[in-house]
Design an enzyme around this catalytic site. Structure first.
Site, PDB file in Angstrom:
ATOM      1  N   TYR A  98      -4.867  11.453  -0.024  1.00 37.54           N
ATOM      2  CA  TYR A  98      -3.920  10.809   0.357  1.00 37.54           C
ATOM      3  C   TYR A  98      -2.532  11.877  -0.561  1.00 37.54           C
ATOM      4  CZ  TYR A  98      -0.285   7.315  -0.435  1.00 37.54           C
ATOM      5  OH  TYR A  98       1.500   7.259  -0.276  1.00 37.54           O
TER       6      TYR A  98
ATOM      7  N   LYS B 190       0.149  14.383   2.187  1.00 36.49           N
ATOM      8  CA  LYS B 190       1.174  14.189   1.873  1.00 36.49           C
ATOM      9  C   LYS B 190       2.061  15.790   1.212  1.00 36.49           C
ATOM     10  CE  LYS B 190       1.967   9.849   2.958  1.00 36.49           C
ATOM     11  NZ  LYS B 190       2.703   9.170   3.179  1.00 36.49           N
TER      12      LYS B 190
ATOM     13  N   ARG C  13      -3.769  -3.343  -3.034  1.00 33.29           N
ATOM     14  CA  ARG C  13      -2.758  -2.942  -4.314  1.00 33.29           C
ATOM     15  C   ARG C  13      -2.495  -3.514  -5.398  1.00 33.29           C
ATOM     16  NH1 ARG C  13       1.414   0.486  -0.474  1.00 33.29           N
ATOM     17  NH2 ARG C  13       0.854  -0.931   0.681  1.00 33.29           N
TER      18      ARG C  13
ATOM     19  N   ASN D  25      -2.449  -8.097  -5.033  1.00 32.65           N
ATOM     20  CA  ASN D  25      -3.529  -8.616  -5.388  1.00 32.65           C
ATOM     21  C   ASN D  25      -3.723  -9.632  -7.310  1.00 32.65           C
ATOM     22  OD1 ASN D  25      -5.841  -6.422  -4.539  1.00 32.65           O
ATOM     23  ND2 ASN D  25      -6.746  -5.869  -6.896  1.00 32.65           N
TER      24      ASN D  25
ATOM     25  N   ARG E  64       3.277   2.235 -14.539  1.00 25.77           N
ATOM     26  CA  ARG E  64       3.766   1.908 -12.861  1.00 25.77           C
ATOM     27  C   ARG E  64       5.747   1.690 -13.238  1.00 25.77           C
ATOM     28  NH1 ARG E  64      -0.285   4.737 -12.369  1.00 25.77           N
ATOM     29  NH2 ARG E  64      -1.623   4.981 -11.271  1.00 25.77           N
TER      30      ARG E  64
ATOM     31  N   ASP F 177      -7.272   7.940 -11.897  1.00 21.42           N
ATOM     32  CA  ASP F 177      -5.830   6.873 -11.656  1.00 21.42           C
ATOM     33  C   ASP F 177      -5.029   7.763 -12.597  1.00 21.42           C
ATOM     34  OD1 ASP F 177      -5.921   3.343 -11.013  1.00 21.42           O
ATOM     35  OD2 ASP F 177      -4.312   4.392 -12.979  1.00 21.42           O
TER      36      ASP F 177
ATOM     37  N   GLN G 139       0.689   7.393 -16.123  1.00 21.34           N
ATOM     38  CA  GLN G 139       1.978   6.726 -16.404  1.00 21.34           C
ATOM     39  C   GLN G 139       2.632   7.348 -15.235  1.00 21.34           C
ATOM     40  OE1 GLN G 139       3.621   9.023 -19.349  1.00 21.34           O
ATOM     41  NE2 GLN G 139       2.756  11.373 -18.726  1.00 21.34           N
TER      42      GLN G 139
HETATM   43  P1  NAD Z   1       0.888   0.139   5.026  1.00 21.12           P
HETATM   44  O1  NAD Z   1      -0.127   0.029   4.898  1.00 21.12           O
HETATM   45  O2  NAD Z   1       1.253  -1.009   4.800  1.00 21.12           O
HETATM   46  O3  NAD Z   1       1.514   0.672   6.510  1.00 21.12           O
HETATM   47  C1  NAD Z   1       1.364   2.540   6.616  1.00 21.12           C
HETATM   48  C2  NAD Z   1       1.322   2.081   8.412  1.00 21.12           C
HETATM   49  O4  NAD Z   1       0.906   2.897   9.008  1.00 21.12           O
HETATM   50  C3  NAD Z   1       0.111   1.104   8.813  1.00 21.12           C
HETATM   51  O5  NAD Z   1       0.913   0.162   9.987  1.00 21.12           O
HETATM   52  C4  NAD Z   1      -1.502   1.409   9.638  1.00 21.12           C
HETATM   53  O6  NAD Z   1      -1.980   1.060  10.985  1.00 21.12           O
HETATM   54  C5  NAD Z   1       0.022   2.357  10.107  1.00 21.12           C
HETATM   55  N1  NAD Z   1      -1.135   4.277  10.523  1.00 21.12           N
HETATM   56  C6  NAD Z   1      -1.870   4.293   9.226  1.00 21.12           C
HETATM   57  N2  NAD Z   1      -1.872   5.497  10.288  1.00 21.12           N
HETATM   58  C7  NAD Z   1      -1.827   5.697  11.331  1.00 21.12           C
HETATM   59  C8  NAD Z   1      -2.188   6.653  12.597  1.00 21.12           C
HETATM   60  N3  NAD Z   1      -2.702   7.482  12.502  1.00 21.12           N
HETATM   61  N4  NAD Z   1      -1.433   6.554  13.683  1.00 21.12           N
HETATM   62  C9  NAD Z   1      -0.044   5.416  13.996  1.00 21.12           C
HETATM   63  N5  NAD Z   1      -0.065   4.350  13.317  1.00 21.12           N
HETATM   64  C10 NAD Z   1      -1.209   4.613  11.365  1.00 21.12           C
HETATM   65  O7  NAD Z   1       1.223   1.091   4.340  1.00 21.12           O
HETATM   66  P2  NAD Z   1       3.148   0.757   3.261  1.00 21.12           P
HETATM   67  O8  NAD Z   1       3.492   0.387   1.589  1.00 21.12           O
HETATM   68  O9  NAD Z   1       4.121   0.444   4.497  1.00 21.12           O
HETATM   69  O10 NAD Z   1       3.717   2.596   3.306  1.00 21.12           O
HETATM   70  C11 NAD Z   1       4.126   3.251   4.610  1.00 21.12           C
HETATM   71  C12 NAD Z   1       4.408   4.537   3.761  1.00 21.12           C
HETATM   72  O11 NAD Z   1       5.361   4.891   2.746  1.00 21.12           O
HETATM   73  C13 NAD Z   1       3.287   5.472   3.841  1.00 21.12           C
HETATM   74  O12 NAD Z   1       3.715   6.247   4.332  1.00 21.12           O
HETATM   75  C14 NAD Z   1       3.007   5.750   2.126  1.00 21.12           C
HETATM   76  O13 NAD Z   1       2.219   6.841   2.233  1.00 21.12           O
HETATM   77  C15 NAD Z   1       4.186   5.378   1.906  1.00 21.12           C
HETATM   78  N6  NAD Z   1       4.460   4.957   0.740  1.00 21.12           N
HETATM   79  C16 NAD Z   1       4.615   3.633   0.367  1.00 21.12           C
HETATM   80  C17 NAD Z   1       4.509   3.526  -0.897  1.00 21.12           C
HETATM   81  C18 NAD Z   1       4.612   2.307  -1.494  1.00 21.12           C
HETATM   82  O14 NAD Z   1       4.513   1.772  -2.778  1.00 21.12           O
HETATM   83  N7  NAD Z   1       4.213   0.789  -0.527  1.00 21.12           N
HETATM   84  C19 NAD Z   1       4.502   4.593  -2.106  1.00 21.12           C
HETATM   85  C20 NAD Z   1       4.794   5.810  -1.941  1.00 21.12           C
HETATM   86  C21 NAD Z   1       4.723   6.300  -0.335  1.00 21.12           C
HETATM   87  N1  UDP Z   2      -4.720  -2.277 -10.762  1.00 21.49           N
HETATM   88  C1  UDP Z   2      -4.959  -3.129 -11.480  1.00 21.49           C
HETATM   89  N2  UDP Z   2      -5.994  -4.154 -10.845  1.00 21.49           N
HETATM   90  C2  UDP Z   2      -5.684  -4.217  -9.649  1.00 21.49           C
HETATM   91  C3  UDP Z   2      -5.315  -2.556  -8.716  1.00 21.49           C
HETATM   92  C4  UDP Z   2      -4.545  -2.173  -9.503  1.00 21.49           C
HETATM   93  O1  UDP Z   2      -5.133  -3.037 -12.850  1.00 21.49           O
HETATM   94  O2  UDP Z   2      -6.808  -4.837  -9.405  1.00 21.49           O
HETATM   95  C5  UDP Z   2      -4.347  -0.632 -11.102  1.00 21.49           C
HETATM   96  C6  UDP Z   2      -4.825   0.619 -10.578  1.00 21.49           C
HETATM   97  O3  UDP Z   2      -5.928   1.374 -11.723  1.00 21.49           O
HETATM   98  C7  UDP Z   2      -3.710   1.388 -11.284  1.00 21.49           C
HETATM   99  C8  UDP Z   2      -2.187   0.402 -10.917  1.00 21.49           C
HETATM  100  O4  UDP Z   2      -2.761  -0.737 -11.055  1.00 21.49           O
HETATM  101  O5  UDP Z   2      -3.494   1.894 -12.764  1.00 21.49           O
HETATM  102  C9  UDP Z   2      -1.534   0.611  -9.252  1.00 21.49           C
HETATM  103  O6  UDP Z   2      -2.472   0.637  -8.881  1.00 21.49           O
HETATM  104  P1  UDP Z   2      -2.291   0.376  -6.968  1.00 21.49           P
HETATM  105  O7  UDP Z   2      -3.032   1.066  -6.261  1.00 21.49           O
HETATM  106  O8  UDP Z   2      -1.569  -0.386  -7.217  1.00 21.49           O
HETATM  107  O9  UDP Z   2      -1.446   1.834  -6.488  1.00 21.49           O
HETATM  108  P2  UDP Z   2      -1.599   3.533  -7.377  1.00 21.49           P
HETATM  109  O10 UDP Z   2      -2.415   3.453  -8.576  1.00 21.49           O
HETATM  110  O11 UDP Z   2      -1.425   4.341  -5.783  1.00 21.49           O
HETATM  111  O12 UDP Z   2      -0.018   3.742  -7.657  1.00 21.49           O
END
Ligand code: NAD
Ligand code: UDP
Length: 315
Positions: A145, A149, A186, A190, A211, A273, A276
């Site tokens: 990931y 990205k 996430r 959860n 976070r 993980d 911070q």
């Molecule tokens: P999500 O998993 O709910 O949405 C992602 C969408 O992309 C889904 O609908 C999935 O089916 C689609 N997808 C995945 N692979 C695909 C492919 N190969 N072709 C077409 N569609 C595809 O996640 P989200 O939280 O809505 O995230 C959306 C975007 O924002 C992502 O690019 C993610 O990396 C970015 N982002 C999200 C967060 C967050 O906290 N939610 C943080 C940082 C970045």
């Molecule tokens: N986390 C947790 N319990 C859960 C899911 C996540 O303690 O059931 C923790 C995880 O280890 C991380 C933080 O919560 O430290 C945020 O996790 P998430 O998967 O939401 O996002 P990311 O790690 O990508 O920021």
């Protein structure tokens, strides 16, 4: 009225974005392969004649009629989901970016990349400004990931420099809100589901890792503002809420807000993980005149109500 492509539009953030763009009067093409999204997420938009849903995997090249703008959101975002098929995750970020950039070049469309705070890895600089290059393990479980990205950002910048493409890069920090699936994996979804069922709250590690959580409406506002900036501004720009919480405190707040009897239980912290995370949003304030408005307790309360109404009965 613009014609706008949203890849990953049937996901959590994408569905909110599609809704908002339609509200603004645009025509929206939502492209998704339903890996982690679903038709249900956008079923409320189906009746709108300006909304079109296309099932497609962005790893494969595609043709559509001319568009003015593209938001590239397609990519699984939860660690549970993006680690399930790491090679596919990398392909989605890299080949997907190439396909989207080539489409943007064909139509001279403006194109925005949904990048992530994960490009900072386990950051040694705190809070994280855009100038920080990050601390990423290139061979770990999260690398598919993080590195995917990072590579997508490189591709966007090189298409901008070489091909004069109009690009925008947004580094999104942890975002939550209604529309997250119960099996998203996430932390906020959860914990809320566990709290609503009086189940143990699963804290990974000792809960001291931090976070900074942003409500989805704030993010959508930031994405639209970024797309509307002058063509000379490419970003990357951080979009996130700078108020930082230890995960243990997040759990305690969710238990209190939902009136739950759940207990906090601790298990091993997943490898790599980040310890911070907190955005420096000086650039977003200056260039987008944007800052988040929704505080954590208000956003969590909306999420709790949403899960009570939609998913409480699922487990
Ligand atoms: P999500 O998993 O709910 O949405 C992602 C969408 O992309 C889904 O609908 C999935 O089916 C689609 N997808 C995945 N692979 C695909 C492919 N190969 N072709 C077409 N569609 C595809 O996640 P989200 O939280 O809505 O995230 C959306 C975007 O924002 C992502 O690019 C993610 O990396 C970015 N982002 C999200 C967060 C967050 O906290 N939610 C943080 C940082 C970045
Ligand atoms: N986390 C947790 N319990 C859960 C899911 C996540 O303690 O059931 C923790 C995880 O280890 C991380 C933080 O919560 O430290 C945020 O996790 P998430 O998967 O939401 O996002 P990311 O790690 O990508 O920021």
């Amino acid at each position: 009225m613009k014609r706008i492509l949203v890849t990953g539009g049937a996901g959590f953030i994408g569905s909110h974005l599609c809704y908002r763009l339609l509200e603004e009067g645009h025509s929206v093409i939502c492209l998704d392969n339903y890996l982690t999204g679903s038709r249900d997420n956008v079923s409320h938009l189906m009746g709108n004649r300006r909304f079109e849903l296309l099932e497609h995997d962005i790893v494969q090249p595609f043709r559509i009629e001319a568009v003015d703008e593209i938001y590239n959101l397609a990519c699984p975002a939860s660690p549970v989901h993006y680690q399930r098929d790491p090679i596919e995750t990398l392909k989605t970020s890299i080949w997907g970016a190439l396909n989207v950039l080539n489409l943007a070049r064909q139509y001279n469309a403006k194109v925005l990349q949904a990048s992530t705070s994960e490009i900072y890895g386990d950051p040694l600089v705190h809070p994280q400004p855009e100038q920080y290059w990050g601390n990423v393990n290139p061979i770990g479980l999260r690398s598919c990931y993080d590195e995917g990205k990072r590579c997508a950002e490189t591709l966007f910048m090189d298409y901008h420099r070489k091909e004069k493409l109009r690009i925008k890069i947004v580094r999104i920090f942890n975002t939550y809100g209604p529309g997250m699936l119960p099996d998203d994996g996430r932390v906020i979804s959860n914990f809320i589901l566990q709290a609503l069922q009086d189940e143990d709250i699963t804290i990974y590690g000792d809960g001291s890792q931090t976070r900074s959580f942003q409500y989805v409406d704030d993010l959508i506002e930031g994405l639209l503002k970024m797309m509307d900036t002058d063509d000379t501004f490419t970003g990357p720009v951080n979009i996130g809420n700078p108020t930082e919480y230890p995960i243990k405190e997040l759990a305690e707040r969710i238990v209190a807000l939902s009136g739950s009897k759940s207990k906090l239980v601790y298990s091993a912290l997943p490898k790599d993980d980040p310890k911070q995370r907190k955005p420096d949003i000086t650039l977003a304030k200056e260039m987008l005149h944007w800052e988040p408005k929704v505080q954590l307790d208000a956003g969590l309360s909306k999420m709790i109500t949403y899960f009570k109404q939609n998913h409480y009965q699922l487990k």
